[in-house]
Write a protein that holds these residues in place. Sequence first.
Motif, mmCIF file in Angstrom:
data_model
loop_
_atom_site.group_PDB
_atom_site.id
_atom_site.type_symbol
_atom_site.label_atom_id
_atom_site.label_comp_id
_atom_site.label_asym_id
_atom_site.label_seq_id
_atom_site.Cartn_x
_atom_site.Cartn_y
_atom_site.Cartn_z
ATOM 1 N N ARG A 107 -10.539 -0.490 -6.590
ATOM 2 C CA ARG A 107 -11.435 -0.337 -5.441
ATOM 3 C C ARG A 107 -12.763 0.292 -5.852
ATOM 4 O O ARG A 107 -13.832 -0.109 -5.360
ATOM 5 C CB ARG A 107 -10.746 0.495 -4.352
ATOM 6 C CG ARG A 107 -9.558 -0.201 -3.703
ATOM 7 C CD ARG A 107 -8.784 0.719 -2.764
ATOM 8 N NE ARG A 107 -7.562 0.082 -2.299
ATOM 9 C CZ ARG A 107 -7.494 -0.711 -1.228
ATOM 10 N NH1 ARG A 107 -8.569 -0.953 -0.511
ATOM 11 N NH2 ARG A 107 -6.329 -1.241 -0.872
ATOM 12 N N ILE A 109 -15.505 6.474 -1.081
ATOM 13 C CA ILE A 109 -15.310 5.299 -0.222
ATOM 14 C C ILE A 109 -14.007 4.595 -0.576
ATOM 15 O O ILE A 109 -13.227 4.198 0.304
ATOM 16 C CB ILE A 109 -16.508 4.336 -0.360
ATOM 17 C CG1 ILE A 109 -17.782 4.997 0.177
ATOM 18 C CG2 ILE A 109 -16.230 3.032 0.379
ATOM 19 C CD1 ILE A 109 -19.049 4.240 -0.163
ATOM 20 N N ALA A 110 -13.748 4.437 -1.874
ATOM 21 C CA ALA A 110 -12.529 3.772 -2.316
ATOM 22 C C ALA A 110 -11.284 4.519 -1.857
ATOM 23 O O ALA A 110 -10.289 3.913 -1.440
ATOM 24 C CB ALA A 110 -12.537 3.637 -3.836
ATOM 25 N N ASP A 129 -11.009 6.428 0.811
ATOM 26 C CA ASP A 129 -10.862 6.171 2.253
ATOM 27 C C ASP A 129 -10.188 4.823 2.493
ATOM 28 O O ASP A 129 -9.276 4.701 3.331
ATOM 29 C CB ASP A 129 -12.232 6.175 2.934
ATOM 30 C CG ASP A 129 -12.844 7.550 3.051
ATOM 31 O OD1 ASP A 129 -12.107 8.549 2.957
ATOM 32 O OD2 ASP A 129 -14.068 7.635 3.249
ATOM 33 N N GLU A 130 -10.656 3.811 1.765
ATOM 34 C CA GLU A 130 -10.085 2.474 1.922
ATOM 35 C C GLU A 130 -8.606 2.457 1.551
ATOM 36 O O GLU A 130 -7.788 1.813 2.222
ATOM 37 C CB GLU A 130 -10.853 1.478 1.054
ATOM 38 C CG GLU A 130 -12.292 1.227 1.489
ATOM 39 C CD GLU A 130 -13.022 0.295 0.536
ATOM 40 O OE1 GLU A 130 -12.471 0.021 -0.555
ATOM 41 O OE2 GLU A 130 -14.129 -0.157 0.873
ATOM 42 N N LEU A 131 -8.272 3.165 0.489
ATOM 43 C CA LEU A 131 -6.883 3.211 0.038
ATOM 44 C C LEU A 131 -5.990 3.862 1.082
ATOM 45 O O LEU A 131 -4.885 3.382 1.359
ATOM 46 C CB LEU A 131 -6.811 3.967 -1.294
ATOM 47 C CG LEU A 131 -5.443 4.095 -1.960
ATOM 48 C CD1 LEU A 131 -4.842 2.727 -2.248
ATOM 49 C CD2 LEU A 131 -5.556 4.903 -3.250
ATOM 50 N N ALA A 171 -6.506 4.009 4.304
ATOM 51 C CA ALA A 171 -6.387 3.103 5.450
ATOM 52 C C ALA A 171 -5.410 1.970 5.150
ATOM 53 O O ALA A 171 -4.607 1.586 6.015
ATOM 54 C CB ALA A 171 -7.764 2.540 5.817
ATOM 55 N N SER A 172 -5.456 1.447 3.923
ATOM 56 C CA SER A 172 -4.575 0.329 3.572
ATOM 57 C C SER A 172 -3.111 0.743 3.579
ATOM 58 O O SER A 172 -2.234 -0.062 3.879
ATOM 59 C CB SER A 172 -4.949 -0.215 2.186
ATOM 60 O OG SER A 172 -4.536 0.667 1.159
#
Length: 447
Positions: free
Chosen positions: A89, A118-119, A121-123, A125-126
């Motif tokens: 990510r 940011i990465a 946060d994305e992780l 959420a996933s």
Amino acid sequence: MTTSLTEPSRDTPVLGEWDVAVLGGGPAGIAAAVSAARAGRSTLLIERYGFLGGMGTAAGVTNFCGLHANVHGDIRQVVHGVADDLLARIDRLGGLNTPHSLFGKTVAQAYDTAAYKIAADELMASAKVQVLFHALAAGVQMDSARRVRALFIETKSGRRAVVARTFIDCSGDGDLAAWAGAAFEKGDGHGNMLYPSTMFRLNGIDPQRAGKAWETIPKLMQQAQEEGRYTFPRKTPIVRPQKSGIEWRVNLTQLANADGNAMDGTDAAELSEAEALGRRQIASVAGFLKEVPGFENSYIVDIAPQVGIRETRRVNGLYMLTERDVLDCASFDDTIGVNGWPLELHLKGDVEFRWPKIPESRGFNHLPYRMTVPPEFDNLWVAGRCASMTHEAQSAARVTGACFVMGEAAGLAAHLALASGTTAAGIEIAALQAGLEAQGAYLGLRW
């Protein structure tokens, strides 16, 4: 003088109840939360700042250490699983550098802190991890002598209680475990801990003129000090470029108290002094670096939000990793992954590296599950730099790679303990290892 005040008793609102509560959003906490959540457990990750990454972002490390090992002379990535997802990510965001050589013996990998945030946060959420930012842990309530019931936190909404079936302490300082009554150690037995640093980044560097400046800077430092123009807090500099080439990270401070000992990251007064001292040292170091070819127009673009703490409490677990384990590339039946980083002792005035035999050895030691389990508790794990290690071993296994390993294992172990109705010490190691490998983790059982 007033020495204490009695506060009135109060009812603390319960924020919620979860299967797994993880304290601390560094690499250990990130991996623990994702691992538990992907196993289907309701998971809360509690972080004091407004972003994840731990020392990697809050202390400006900007450099993954311990993802790789020198395996019989061949540099290989040895930390996988959740770490791979995060790295991918960061890379997709354009924030991951290619690994760079260190001393010709191993590699580290630089990243952009904004991309890391940011990465992460994305992780989260996933994986459907619930994250609570700006929450400072303040104490615990016990269900019994062996079980933690709740973690108290201070937030902008007021004091709250987090109730969970299991807890994973990834705070770095072992805060949750210490409040619960776990045994712990600090330093080398004589009060000496690894010295903290304050990281900063410079911009405005000419990459072509700078070249391999990290090779010439030590000699320039020695010359400047002999001429009496500068005094440096430590001898060994770490000055390396970020991906852009015009931005470089600098690790050249060392923070000591009035007695000359390492500042204590669990002492509020010393931590405050360390912040100001770090910035004073940075001003001097940045001035010196302008004398380095290619750095003439450099300027400080960022000082880390907080002091970089390397060592405070180390919670005593069922097993304590030792210096010999690291240097002898030890194996354990209950391996949860590996550490490929050497001993990196930040001693008074310098940094000392101690390596396994390279290239004769496989270059990594197993990390045993037992180092994450405090024996006094049934539903508590400790992962990251506050896990069960000696002072010397902690200088190696405190880095990012080992923290990912310990965190991912603790998160899955919490799931297995809940699924089988057993304790942290009672889970089936074979099931844990099989689950970790299914997630892509490398346990060090080949090569």
